[in-house]
Design a protein around this motif. Structure first.
Motif, PDB file in Angstrom:
ATOM      1  N   ILE A 165      57.928  97.476  93.051  1.00  0.00           N
ATOM      2  CA  ILE A 165      57.512  97.582  94.450  1.00  0.00           C
ATOM      3  C   ILE A 165      56.106  97.001  94.635  1.00  0.00           C
ATOM      4  CG2 ILE A 165      56.835  99.219  96.258  1.00  0.00           C
ATOM      5  CD1 ILE A 165      59.202 100.917  95.527  1.00  0.00           C
ATOM      6  N   ILE A 166      55.207  97.315  93.699  1.00  0.00           N
ATOM      7  CA  ILE A 166      53.834  96.793  93.787  1.00  0.00           C
ATOM      8  C   ILE A 166      53.834  95.265  93.759  1.00  0.00           C
ATOM      9  CG2 ILE A 166      51.615  96.626  92.570  1.00  0.00           C
ATOM     10  CD1 ILE A 166      52.064  99.514  91.630  1.00  0.00           C
ATOM     11  N   ILE A 167      54.589  94.687  92.831  1.00  0.00           N
ATOM     12  CA  ILE A 167      54.634  93.225  92.706  1.00  0.00           C
ATOM     13  C   ILE A 167      55.253  92.592  93.955  1.00  0.00           C
ATOM     14  CG2 ILE A 167      55.618  91.302  91.400  1.00  0.00           C
ATOM     15  CD1 ILE A 167      55.507  93.205  88.935  1.00  0.00           C
ATOM     16  N   ALA A 168      56.342  93.184  94.461  1.00  0.00           N
ATOM     17  CA  ALA A 168      56.986  92.647  95.662  1.00  0.00           C
ATOM     18  C   ALA A 168      56.032  92.685  96.856  1.00  0.00           C
ATOM     19  CB  ALA A 168      58.258  93.438  95.969  1.00  0.00           C
ATOM     20  N   LEU A 169      55.262  93.769  96.972  1.00  0.00           N
ATOM     21  CA  LEU A 169      54.278  93.858  98.059  1.00  0.00           C
ATOM     22  C   LEU A 169      53.212  92.773  97.921  1.00  0.00           C
ATOM     23  CD1 LEU A 169      53.800  97.739  98.263  1.00  0.00           C
ATOM     24  CD2 LEU A 169      54.872  96.272  99.987  1.00  0.00           C
ATOM     25  N   LEU A 170      52.755  92.545  96.689  1.00  0.00           N
ATOM     26  CA  LEU A 170      51.748  91.510  96.453  1.00  0.00           C
ATOM     27  C   LEU A 170      52.299  90.122  96.768  1.00  0.00           C
ATOM     28  CD1 LEU A 170      50.185  92.830  93.102  1.00  0.00           C
ATOM     29  CD2 LEU A 170      49.118  92.838  95.376  1.00  0.00           C
ATOM     30  N   VAL A 171      53.539  89.880  96.380  1.00  0.00           N
ATOM     31  CA  VAL A 171      54.173  88.592  96.685  1.00  0.00           C
ATOM     32  C   VAL A 171      54.268  88.399  98.189  1.00  0.00           C
ATOM     33  CG1 VAL A 171      56.349  87.298  96.565  1.00  0.00           C
ATOM     34  CG2 VAL A 171      55.452  88.409  94.520  1.00  0.00           C
ATOM     35  N   GLY A 172      54.618  89.480  98.922  1.00  0.00           N
ATOM     36  CA  GLY A 172      54.702  89.397 100.373  1.00  0.00           C
ATOM     37  C   GLY A 172      53.371  89.109 101.034  1.00  0.00           C
ATOM     38  N   MET A 173      52.289  89.592 100.420  1.00  0.00           N
ATOM     39  CA  MET A 173      50.952  89.340 100.961  1.00  0.00           C
ATOM     40  C   MET A 173      50.473  87.916 100.692  1.00  0.00           C
ATOM     41  SD  MET A 173      49.188  92.949  99.795  1.00  0.00           S
ATOM     42  CE  MET A 173      47.528  92.343 100.150  1.00  0.00           C
ATOM     43  N   ILE A 174      50.906  87.345  99.559  1.00  0.00           N
ATOM     44  CA  ILE A 174      50.396  86.039  99.139  1.00  0.00           C
ATOM     45  C   ILE A 174      51.241  84.887  99.675  1.00  0.00           C
ATOM     46  CG2 ILE A 174      49.889  84.589  97.128  1.00  0.00           C
ATOM     47  CD1 ILE A 174      49.421  87.177  95.542  1.00  0.00           C
ATOM     48  N   PHE A 175      52.571  85.063  99.687  1.00  0.00           N
ATOM     49  CA  PHE A 175      53.468  83.943  99.995  1.00  0.00           C
ATOM     50  C   PHE A 175      54.285  84.195 101.257  1.00  0.00           C
ATOM     51  CE2 PHE A 175      52.885  83.706  95.358  1.00  0.00           C
ATOM     52  CZ  PHE A 175      52.473  82.384  95.233  1.00  0.00           C
ATOM     53  N   LYS A 176      54.551  83.113 101.955  1.00  0.00           N
ATOM     54  CA  LYS A 176      55.434  83.120 103.115  1.00  0.00           C
ATOM     55  C   LYS A 176      56.493  82.038 102.918  1.00  0.00           C
ATOM     56  CE  LYS A 176      52.637  86.125 104.977  1.00  0.00           C
ATOM     57  NZ  LYS A 176      53.001  87.563 105.012  1.00  0.00           N
ATOM     58  N   THR A 311      52.559  82.242  89.646  1.00  0.00           N
ATOM     59  CA  THR A 311      51.893  83.393  90.272  1.00  0.00           C
ATOM     60  C   THR A 311      52.698  84.659  90.060  1.00  0.00           C
ATOM     61  OG1 THR A 311      50.949  81.945  91.978  1.00  0.00           O
ATOM     62  CG2 THR A 311      50.958  84.311  92.426  1.00  0.00           C
ATOM     63  N   VAL A 312      54.015  84.569  90.220  1.00  0.00           N
ATOM     64  CA  VAL A 312      54.870  85.738  89.978  1.00  0.00           C
ATOM     65  C   VAL A 312      54.759  86.186  88.525  1.00  0.00           C
ATOM     66  CG1 VAL A 312      57.265  86.538  89.866  1.00  0.00           C
ATOM     67  CG2 VAL A 312      56.486  85.214  91.830  1.00  0.00           C
ATOM     68  N   LEU A 313      54.763  85.231  87.598  1.00  0.00           N
ATOM     69  CA  LEU A 313      54.615  85.558  86.180  1.00  0.00           C
ATOM     70  C   LEU A 313      53.299  86.284  85.921  1.00  0.00           C
ATOM     71  CD1 LEU A 313      55.417  85.388  83.199  1.00  0.00           C
ATOM     72  CD2 LEU A 313      54.506  83.054  83.149  1.00  0.00           C
ATOM     73  N   ALA A 314      52.213  85.772  86.498  1.00  0.00           N
ATOM     74  CA  ALA A 314      50.898  86.403  86.314  1.00  0.00           C
ATOM     75  C   ALA A 314      50.858  87.791  86.943  1.00  0.00           C
ATOM     76  CB  ALA A 314      49.808  85.510  86.910  1.00  0.00           C
ATOM     77  N   LEU A 315      51.457  87.942  88.124  1.00  0.00           N
ATOM     78  CA  LEU A 315      51.481  89.243  88.785  1.00  0.00           C
ATOM     79  C   LEU A 315      52.269  90.266  87.970  1.00  0.00           C
ATOM     80  CD1 LEU A 315      52.046  88.258  92.537  1.00  0.00           C
ATOM     81  CD2 LEU A 315      49.977  89.224  91.522  1.00  0.00           C
ATOM     82  N   VAL A 316      53.410  89.848  87.452  1.00  0.00           N
ATOM     83  CA  VAL A 316      54.228  90.764  86.652  1.00  0.00           C
ATOM     84  C   VAL A 316      53.478  91.178  85.390  1.00  0.00           C
ATOM     85  CG1 VAL A 316      56.383  91.036  85.353  1.00  0.00           C
ATOM     86  CG2 VAL A 316      56.406  89.852  87.550  1.00  0.00           C
TER      87      VAL A 316
END
Length: 331
Positions: A165-176, A311-316
Motif C-alpha cells: 500500500i505504501i509503495i502504491a501510494l508513492l507511485v500514485g504521487m510520483i507518476f501519472k 523508480t518502482v524497483l528503488a521504491l520497493v
C-alpha cells in the motif's frame, strides 16, 4: 505495416533461436563424457531449465487472463468496479491481489491489460505487488515450509500488505498516466458486441499468443541471468557479507532479486537460511523477491518506461529495507 511485420518476425525468430539453443544444451547433457562439458556449465543448464519449467506455466496462465481481460472486460466495467477515490482504489487493488493466486512470472501481462483498460497505474502496481506475495497458495506454502508455524506466514502477509500500500501510494504521487513505452501497443479496445462467444474466445487466444511472445523472451533472459548467479556466486561470500542485521537483510534481499524464484516455492529456500540469518533477513527474502525480481524487472522494462521501472524497483527495495529495519527488534 512493414515495420510491424519485421518486428514480429524478429521476435519469433529470436525466440526460436533461443529455444534451439536450449535444446542443444539439453542434448549436450547426454554427451557429457564425449564433449567433456564442465560441471558448472551442466549445473547452469539444469538451473536455467528448471527456472523456465517452473515459470512458463504461470506465464501461460497470466497471458490467458490478460487475453480474457482484453476481450471480455470493457472500459465501462473497469469504471464501475474501480472506486473513484484513488486511495480506495489502491486499497481495493491490493486486497484483490492478496486473494488472487498469481505468480510474479505472469503478473505483468495482467497489469498491462488492466492499465490499458483504464485502471490507475498506482492501483495496478498495488495489485502487482500483493498478487504474488500474499495470495492463499503462497501463505500455505510459507506455513508448511516453516514447520507448520504461522508466525512467518502471518508476518509475510501483514507486513507485505502494508508495504504494498505504501509503495502504491508513492507511485500514485510520483507518476501519472499509463507509463507505457511509446512503442508498446496493447491492441484494439473495441470488439463487436455481436460477436459470438466462439469468435471472442478465438480472439482471446490470439491476444494471449501475442502476449506470450512479447513476454517470453524477457523471461528467458532473466532466467539465464538468475541461473548464472546461482551457479557462480559462492554461498561463503554471502555469509561473510551478511554478518549484521542490516547487511544480512541487504544480502537476502539481493539474493531474492537475483535468484528470481517462483513465489509459490521461495519459502522453502528461505527456510533453509533460517538457521544462519535472523527473521528480519528471512522476511526480506520472502517479501522483496515476489514483489520484484530480476526476470520480472526485465519483463516490466519491455512494457513500461525504463525510468518508471527503475523508480518502482528503488521504491520497493527502499521501503522493504526501511520497514523491516524499523521493526527488526520486534521480529
Amino acid at each position: 505495416m512493414i515495420r510491424l511485420i519485421r518486428s514480429n518476425l524478429f521476435d519469433i525468430t529470436g525466440f526460436a533461436v533461443i529455444l534451439a539453443f536450449l535444446m542443444l544444451l539439453s542434448l549436450g547433457m547426454g554427451f557429457q563424457s564425449k564433449l567433456e562439458i564442465p560441471s558448472s556449465i551442466l549445473n547452469l543448464n539444469t538451473i536455467f531449465l528448471s527456472i523456465l519449467i517452473e515459470a512458463f506455466p504461470f506465464v501461460l496462465i497470466g497471458v490467458l487472463i490478460a487475453g480474457m481481460i482484453q476481450i471480455f472486460v470493457t472500459e465501462e466495467h473497469i469504471s464501475r468496479w474501480i472506486p473513484k477515490n484513488k486511495y480506495l482504489a489502491i486499497v481495493m487493488s491490493c486486497s484483490v491481489g492478496a486473494l488472487f493466486p498469481a505468480c510474479e512470472c505472469g503478473i505483468v501481462p495482467i497489469i498491462r491489460r488492466l492499465v490499458g483498460k483504464g485502471v490507475p497505474i498506482a492501483a495496478a502496481i498495488g495489485f502487482m505487488l500483493t498478487g504474488p506475495l500474499i495470495n492463499p497458495i503462497v501463505i500455505a506454502s510459507t506455513y508448511m515450509a516453516f514447520g507448520n508455524d504461522f508466525k512467518i506466514a502471518a508476518l509475510r502477509m501483514g507486513i507485505g500488505f502494508v508495504i504494498a500500500i505504501i509503495i502504491a501510494l508513492l507511485v500514485g504521487m510520483i507518476f501519472k498516466g499509463t507509463q507505457f513505452k511509446s512503442s508498446v501497443s496493447i491492441g484494439s479496445h473495441s470488439h463487436s458486441k455481436n460477436q459470438s462467444f466462439l469468435e471472442k474466445f478465438w480472439a482471446m487466444l490470439q491476444h494471449s499468443i501475442d502476449e506470450f511472445f512479447d513476454m517470453a523472451k524477457y523471461l528467458i533472459i532473466g532466467a539465464f541471468l538468475a541461473a548464472l548467479v546461482q551457479t557462480y556466486l559462492p554461498a561463503k561470500t554471502l555469509l561473510e557479507i551478511g554478518s549484521g542485521t542490516a547487511s544480512s537483510l541487504a544480502v537476502m534481499m539481493g539474493l531474492a532479486y537475483f535468484l528470481s524464484l517462483c513465489s509459490e516455492a521461495d519459502a522453502f529456500i528461505g527456510a533453509s537460511f533460517s538457521s544462519i540469518f535472523p527473521s528480519t533477513s528471512i522476511l526480506g527474502f520472502l517479501i522483496f523477491g515476489p514483489m520484484i525480481d530480476l526476470k520480472n524487472t526485465l519483463i516490466m522494462m519491455s512494457v513500461f518506461r525504463i525510468k518508471f521501472v527503475m523508480t518502482v524497483l528503488a521504491l520497493v527495495a527502499g521501503t522493504v529495507f526501511t520497514i523491516l529495519m524499523l521493526f527488526s527488534s520486534m521480529l
